[in-house]
Enzyme design. Structure first.
Site, PDB file in Angstrom:
ATOM      1  N   TYR A  97       0.829  -1.205   0.000  1.00 36.16           N
ATOM      2  CA  TYR A  97       0.000   0.000   0.000  1.00 36.16           C
ATOM      3  C   TYR A  97       0.859   1.248   0.000  1.00 36.16           C
ATOM      4  CZ  TYR A  97      -4.173  -2.735   0.961  1.00 36.16           C
ATOM      5  OH  TYR A  97      -5.207  -3.619   0.860  1.00 36.16           O
ATOM      6  N   GLY A 108       5.079   2.005  -5.619  1.00 37.33           N
ATOM      7  CA  GLY A 108       4.524   0.651  -5.639  1.00 37.33           C
ATOM      8  C   GLY A 108       5.457  -0.276  -6.409  1.00 37.33           C
ATOM      9  N   ASN A 135     -10.517  -4.456  -8.600  1.00 40.91           N
ATOM     10  CA  ASN A 135      -9.428  -3.481  -8.628  1.00 40.91           C
ATOM     11  C   ASN A 135      -8.641  -3.627  -9.936  1.00 40.91           C
ATOM     12  OD1 ASN A 135      -7.301  -1.744  -8.120  1.00 40.91           O
ATOM     13  ND2 ASN A 135      -7.022  -2.420  -6.004  1.00 40.91           N
ATOM     14  N   TYR A 142      -0.027  -5.671 -11.748  1.00 38.57           N
ATOM     15  CA  TYR A 142       0.634  -6.951 -11.498  1.00 38.57           C
ATOM     16  C   TYR A 142       0.831  -7.749 -12.785  1.00 38.57           C
ATOM     17  CZ  TYR A 142      -0.150  -5.848  -6.621  1.00 38.57           C
ATOM     18  OH  TYR A 142      -0.150  -5.223  -5.403  1.00 38.57           O
TER      19      TYR A 142
END
Length: 172
Positions: A97, A108, A135, A142
């Site tokens: 986060y 990130g 999300n 990813y």
């Protein structure tokens, strides 16, 4: 701009609770019922629970600082601390986060790269995580790093049953 990553310990417990609640709320408040969200935050980030997680030798937390300000955090699990796959050669990213004011600065990615480096140093065969199916930004993020969906599991925010997609990247 790169931040500094430091291990998080018991002395950081209250700061960990604060950033955990803040970042989860900022990330998911708009899509969740306020009562369910509050119930989740009270349970998931209770000081006693976070202390147990910090004391677990198979879990590790890291704080990310940018310009001497806490910008985000990372939680990694191995061994029996893994929440789903429990692969002896795997590394789970349970939480990654970034605080709202520090988003879109590559932090990130820096935490993810840190997790990859640690996994490679420890000769882990795979790295995996769960991401909420709704999300889309996180899923694309990813996937861009080579993660592929390999399953799904239920994730409860209060009484609201949601689905997290299990995503994995093989390293060796």
């Amino acid at each position: 701009m790169k931040g500094q990553i430091y291990p998080c310990g018991l002395e950081d417990l209250t700061q960990l609770q604060k950033i955990s609640i803040e970042t989860f709320r900022d990330t998911f408040a708009a899509e969740n019922d306020p009562a369910d969200l509050n119930d989740y935050l009270v349970d998931a980030y209770a000081l006693e629970k976070l202390e147990r997680e910090l004391r677990n030798p198979d879990s590790r937390f890291f704080f990310l600082y940018l310009n001497d300000q806490l910008a985000g955090y990372l939680k990694l699990n191995v061994g029996k601390a893994q929440t789903e796959l429990a692969d002896k050669d795997g590394l789970e990213i349970e939480r990654i986060y970034i605080r709202k004011a520090f988003k879109r600065q590559g932090l990130g990615r820096q935490l993810l790269d840190f997790a990859f480096e640690l996994a490679e140093k420890e000769k882990r065969e795979q790295i995996w995580l769960g991401v909420w199916e709704e999300n889309q930004n996180a899923r694309r993020f990813y996937q861009a790093f080579g993660f592929e969906q390999v399953g799904a599991h239920a994730f409860y925010v209060g009484t609201d049953k949601q689905t997290d997609l299990i995503m994995r990247k093989k390293l060796f």
